[in-house]
Write an enzyme that holds these catalytic residues in place. Structure first.
Site, PDB file in Angstrom:
ATOM      1  N   HIS A 127     -11.034  -3.158   3.514  1.00 21.16           N
ATOM      2  CA  HIS A 127     -10.873  -2.807   4.931  1.00 21.16           C
ATOM      3  C   HIS A 127     -11.656  -1.556   5.327  1.00 21.16           C
ATOM      4  CE1 HIS A 127      -8.310  -0.223   2.681  1.00 21.16           C
ATOM      5  NE2 HIS A 127      -8.092   0.525   3.741  1.00 21.16           N
ATOM      6  N   ASP A 128     -12.287  -0.884   4.365  1.00 18.13           N
ATOM      7  CA  ASP A 128     -13.047   0.329   4.674  1.00 18.13           C
ATOM      8  C   ASP A 128     -14.553   0.095   4.659  1.00 18.13           C
ATOM      9  OD1 ASP A 128     -10.783   1.964   4.908  1.00 18.13           O
ATOM     10  OD2 ASP A 128     -10.742   2.405   2.758  1.00 18.13           O
ATOM     11  N   ASP A 185      -2.878   4.513  -2.382  1.00 21.06           N
ATOM     12  CA  ASP A 185      -3.913   5.052  -1.507  1.00 21.06           C
ATOM     13  C   ASP A 185      -4.318   6.477  -1.879  1.00 21.06           C
ATOM     14  OD1 ASP A 185      -5.378   4.761   1.113  1.00 21.06           O
ATOM     15  OD2 ASP A 185      -4.199   6.550   1.585  1.00 21.06           O
ATOM     16  N   ASP A 200       0.858  -1.175   0.000  1.00 22.48           N
ATOM     17  CA  ASP A 200       0.000   0.000   0.000  1.00 22.48           C
ATOM     18  C   ASP A 200       0.902   1.236   0.000  1.00 22.48           C
ATOM     19  OD1 ASP A 200      -2.371   1.591   0.463  1.00 22.48           O
ATOM     20  OD2 ASP A 200      -3.226  -0.183   1.444  1.00 22.48           O
ATOM     21  N   GLU A 241      -6.390   3.891  -5.782  1.00 18.63           N
ATOM     22  CA  GLU A 241      -7.680   4.129  -5.136  1.00 18.63           C
ATOM     23  C   GLU A 241      -8.140   5.505  -5.601  1.00 18.63           C
ATOM     24  OE1 GLU A 241      -9.765   4.291  -0.739  1.00 18.63           O
ATOM     25  OE2 GLU A 241      -7.914   5.355  -1.128  1.00 18.63           O
TER      26      GLU A 241
HETATM   27  C1  GLC Z   1      -7.917   5.246   2.027  1.00 16.54           C
HETATM   28  C2  GLC Z   1      -7.783   4.003   2.860  1.00 16.54           C
HETATM   29  C3  GLC Z   1      -8.379   4.257   4.209  1.00 16.54           C
HETATM   30  C4  GLC Z   1      -7.635   5.394   4.861  1.00 16.54           C
HETATM   31  C5  GLC Z   1      -7.594   6.622   3.946  1.00 16.54           C
HETATM   32  C6  GLC Z   1      -6.571   7.610   4.409  1.00 16.54           C
HETATM   33  O1  GLC Z   1      -9.232   5.567   1.766  1.00 16.54           O
HETATM   34  O2  GLC Z   1      -8.379   2.915   2.210  1.00 16.54           O
HETATM   35  O3  GLC Z   1      -8.343   3.121   5.020  1.00 16.54           O
HETATM   36  O4  GLC Z   1      -8.246   5.729   6.057  1.00 16.54           O
HETATM   37  O5  GLC Z   1      -7.234   6.298   2.634  1.00 16.54           O
HETATM   38  O6  GLC Z   1      -5.291   7.141   4.167  1.00 16.54           O
END
Ligand code: GLC
Ligand code: CA
Length: 561
Positions: free
Chosen positions: A323-324, A204, A97, A254
């Site tokens: 995980h979110d 991310d 990540d 992402e």
């Molecule tokens: C992304 C991750 C999340 C995190 C956020 C800030 O959305 O998936 O878990 O809290 O970024 O890094």
């Protein structure tokens, strides 16, 4: 040319909750290494690890304090190299990540920036002087934009009399991508890991790295649009791509706020990444927590991405959990005893779409949401904010608990359920976070014992996808988009068609077959099927079936109704 990740499946590991090897209640790298044969058995090809770097864990590792090391609770750099080698020996790849929209406020760069405003590291972050408001005669923040975790994006630094910008929590200051020296640091970090042999990155929050001019008004309908895919971002992303292109690596960004229409620029032949996680279907999917599933809307979102990236315009990343998110079966809320069947329906629905499927740890055994009974059980920084906000705006604590409980990403972070023992085989001591009591019946051991389990269903799906090029590269066509219960689509190459039929509701669904059904061979289903496809006029609740239909060469184009 086909890339390795185009016929691969990813498995996402949340290291903190996967497997503890040394009895401290926290998952670790050696624990992951022990479980590699399990992943091999499932049939996945690569692993995405959530952040494993040193972090004060305000946002569970997404606040990184050192980009080149391993968090002590997870192990050492040597442990990581050993894990990578062990994975490679099993022909499993590992992607990390990459969290470079922001760092932790404990990162030495930010600490230097705080200590000395003339330090070169000050420029690595985004600082602004207050604006003097003539009306109130008070200094205030440069604008009223809201951060994703709630509250202003601006945090005041008393000592230097300036604000700094944060997209997420205030302990996650945004890195300033406008500054060439910062961008060079990022390229160096990427190179460091790729040279070590890492197989790529999940990147991310990368659609946030460019910010609109501070004077841009806040829009409550699109609250984060001022830092989502803002024009100019392409230059930063192209520069990042100059490193990736030297390696046979996988990059998956992402990308919240990137629309299907914009996606080819991101993941097309000249795109910045190989694929992105889109948020279109996700936003709808999440709403299911409070409501019943909008089948038509969910299909429309998924199909939009299938079509936008068809014919070589790009490649999809397919996912229903991460995980979110709360657990997918819990979002669907099937009646009792239909949970596993519903899990299989979801699995077939998304795995066989065009793209690379990702499975989130525990999804393959049907893990469900945790039954939260007290607000103190919430761990995620945003969920704690959300609960507080609800209660201060007049919600009954019980109502607030139920609402946050259904929607919190903490649901995905309970311990992996390996067996029925007291800590679910995750650890021999009390883990850092909850173990779901349903581990009694819902665990890896019971799944492996039963050839009809969800785990085995995933195994079969992955094998089918791997062995049939049409399920991988085949043309995607959906049928009856307005049907409020079923998702019916086909994947086709030449005279071979694969017909996927899924009922996403707890009611019987009538079925009008989309095409000629002679020579239909049932490959997989989540019920015992006794009638032929031609005689099938309905699907039972959450029924899912996959057929292979080979059309004789001379009439291969005429049978779609
Ligand atoms: C992304 C991750 C999340 C995190 C956020 C800030 O959305 O998936 O878990 O809290 O970024 O890094
Ligand atoms: Ca441990």
């Amino acid at each position: 040319m086909t890339k390795w990740w185009q016929h691969a499946t990813g498995y996402q590991i949340y290291p903190r909750s996967f497997q503890d090897s040394n009895g401290d209640g926290i998952g670790d790298l050696k624990g992951i290494q022990q479980r590699l044969p399990y992943l091999k058995k499932l049939g996945v090809d690569f692993i995405w690890l959530n952040p494993i770097h040193p972090s004060p864990n305000v946002d569970n590792g997404y606040d990184i304090a050192d980009y080149r090391d391993i968090a002590p609770e997870y192990g050492t750099l040597a442990d990581f190299k050993e894990l990578l080698a062990a994975a490679h020996a099993l022909d499993l790849k590992i992607i990390l990540d990459l969290v470079v929209n922001h760092s932790s406020d404990q990162h030495p760069w930010f600490q230097a920036a705080l200590a000395d405003p003339t330090s070169k590291y000050r420029d690595y972050y985004i600082w602004e002087k207050p604006i003097f408001n003539e009306e109130t005669q008070m200094p205030e923040a440069p604008n009223d934009w809201l951060s994703i975790f709630g509250g202003s994006v601006w945090e005041w630094h008393e000592a230097s009399q300036q604000y700094y910008f944060h997209t997420f929590a205030k302990e996650q200051p945004d890195l300033n991508w406008e500054v060439p020296a910062l961008r060079r640091e990022v390229l160096d970090i990427v190179t460091f890991w790729l040279e070590m042999g890492v197989d790529g990155f999940r990147i991310d929050a990368i659609s946030h790295i460019k910010k609109a001019p501070w004077s841009t008004p806040y829009d409550a309908l699109r609250p984060f649009a001022n830092f989502q895919n803002v024009p100019g971002i392409e230059l930063f992303l192209q520069e990042l791509g100059t490193v990736f292109k030297h390696y046979d690596c996988l990059t998956v960004g992402e990308a919240s706020g990137v629309t299907a229409a914009q996606a080819p620029a991101w993941v097309g032949p000249h795109g910045y990444f190989d694929m992105i996680f889109e948020f279109d279907h996700l936003d709808l999917w999440k709403k299911t927590a409070a409501d019943s599933l909008d089948v038509v809307g969910l299909k429309a979102a998924l199909v939009r991405w299938q079509k936008a990236l068809a014919d070589g315009r790009g490649w999809n990343a397919l996912y229903m959990e991460n995980h979110d998110l709360p657990r997918s079966i819990s979002l669907l809320q099937p009646p009792k005893n239909l949970e596993e069947k519903a899990g299989k329906a979801l699995a077939m629905m998304y795995v066989l779409l065009q793209g690379t499927p990702f499975i989130y740890q525990g999804q393959e055994i049907g893990m469900e949401n945790y039954p939260f009974t007290q607000p103190t059980e919430f761990d995620a920084v945003d969920s704690r904010h959300f609960y507080h906000e609800l209660v201060t705006t007049g919600f009954e604590p019980r109502e607030a608990l139920s609402l946050v409980g259904k929607t919190t990403r903490d649901n995905a972070r309970t311990m992996m359920q390996w067996d029925e023992s007291v800590f679910a085989g995750f650890s021999n001591v009390q883990p850092w976070f909850q173990v779901n009591p349903n581990k009694e019946h819902l665990n890896v051991t019971t799944n492996l014992k039963n050839s009809q389990s969800l785990f085995c269903f995933y195994q079969e799906l992955l094998t089918l996808k791997k062995n049939n090029p049409a399920l991988n590269k085949g043309r995607f066509t959906d049928f009856q988009p307005e049907n409020q219960q079923t998702f019916v689509y086909e994947r086709q190459i030449a005279d071979t068609r694969f017909l996927v039929m899924v009922n996403l509701t707890p009611q019987i669904a009538m079925l009008a077959l989309p095409q000629q059904v002679e020579n239909a061979e049932l490959l997989l289903s989540n019920v015992e099927v006794t009638q032929s496809l031609g005689d099938t006029h309905h699907l039972t609740p959450y029924e899912a079936r996959l057929y292979k239909i080979v059309t004789p060469a001379n009439n291969s184009e005429e049978d779609i109704t």
